[in-house]
Design an enzyme around this catalytic site. Sequence first.
Site, PDB file in Angstrom:
ATOM      1  N   LYS A 113       0.991  -1.124  -0.025  1.00  0.00           N
ATOM      2  CA  LYS A 113       0.057  -0.180   0.110  1.00  0.00           C
ATOM      3  C   LYS A 113       0.869   1.316   0.001  1.00  0.00           C
ATOM      4  CE  LYS A 113      -3.848   1.880   0.046  1.00  0.00           C
ATOM      5  NZ  LYS A 113      -4.655   1.480  -1.059  1.00  0.00           N
ATOM      6  N   LYS A 208      -5.585  -8.194 -11.971  1.00  0.00           N
ATOM      7  CA  LYS A 208      -7.196  -8.182 -11.497  1.00  0.00           C
ATOM      8  C   LYS A 208      -7.679  -6.725 -12.433  1.00  0.00           C
ATOM      9  CE  LYS A 208      -6.743  -5.947  -7.015  1.00  0.00           C
ATOM     10  NZ  LYS A 208      -7.106  -5.952  -5.815  1.00  0.00           N
ATOM     11  N   LYS A 211     -10.519  -0.088 -10.672  1.00  0.00           N
ATOM     12  CA  LYS A 211     -10.718   1.210 -11.243  1.00  0.00           C
ATOM     13  C   LYS A 211      -9.402   1.986 -11.291  1.00  0.00           C
ATOM     14  CE  LYS A 211     -15.154   2.192 -10.100  1.00  0.00           C
ATOM     15  NZ  LYS A 211     -16.437   2.825  -9.319  1.00  0.00           N
TER      16      LYS A 211
END
Length: 344
Positions: A113, A208, A211
């Site tokens: 992250k 994957k 957005k």
Amino acid sequence: MKKGRILSGMRPTGKLHLGHLIGALDNWVKLQDEYECFYEVAIWHALTDHLDTKNFQEDIYDMVRDWLAAGLDPKKSVMFIQSDVPEHAELHLLLSMLTPVPWLERCTTFKEKIKDMHIGKGDVSYGLLGYPVLQAADILIYKANVVPVGEDQLPHLELTREIARRFNYYYGRVGLHDRVGLHDNIFPEPRALLTSTAKLLGLDGRTKMSKSYDNYISLGDSAKEIQSKVQTMFTDPKRIKLKDSGHPESCNVYSYHKVFSSNEICPTLMGDCRQARIGCTECKKNLAKYIEKFLAPFQERQRKWKKDSIKVILDEGARKARAVAQATMEEVRKAMKIKKGDDL
Ligand code: TRP
Ligand code: SF4
């Protein structure tokens, strides 16, 4: 008789895409009959990397509308917004006392992250570091036995189990404070349930749909949008001219055909592609048609769910979720001797 209890959640990212439906939602829908299910809109988790709340309300309704259109049934499953059950925050606080900071810093999702966000450790918020503790609170407060998630969430499940174990050790039956066995372990250790359905890669072939990569087909996309997005998909790189034979096994379009045209075109496509009987443009046009056909009934249901009825479902869900969460918190406070009164 149900097999146990499930809790899972999604951050409210607004309208969902095909990857959510094929990878996660269809699995949630199936599980409704076998387990007692709680599905949560993880609004606080969304805040950990996204402070702009301008579209929060709209995003929540758009996402839950897609849950309902996919077949989540309010008669079978409890759907609720995390912040409507403030007990999660209390449990998060208490569990944070039991969680060593290095466990969180070592977590691979955390490391990824901060790389993705392009921030240094110095800019990491306390909330972002504690993301898995909040997730543990979400799961443990319902004493869920099973958590259906994607592979990327496995580190969080492992941490949840470790936190549960620690809590039980300190405050449960075999705990320091109560070796004589006056009460049972409070939290079961939940296990992850990985989706068995084929996972869709992104339109660009990444692992994957997302957005942030702009490589997705939204569940609300029109026929035109679907067609033009499918036309952008990469095909077999070794197939340059129409008469070159193709390698469907390494073509993303073929992997989509396996999901959307499995009984019709797909069985013959392998041979047609290898022997150059079909061109990629036509193959993609066919795929787009199958995706349209697949989404049509979904989009019809999507249109039926209006904001007012979604609100009623979420209010009712919050009420049911809260009753369970409150009962667990009573036990937790009692076990930790936080509650005033009889245990003093
Ligand atoms: N972290 C999960 C995700 O990004 C969302 C989530 C929040 C969740 N709380 C949860 C998933 C509890 C399972 C159980 O996908
Ligand atoms: Fe892929 Fe279809 Fe082209 Fe074959 S014909 S390479 S399966 S897009």
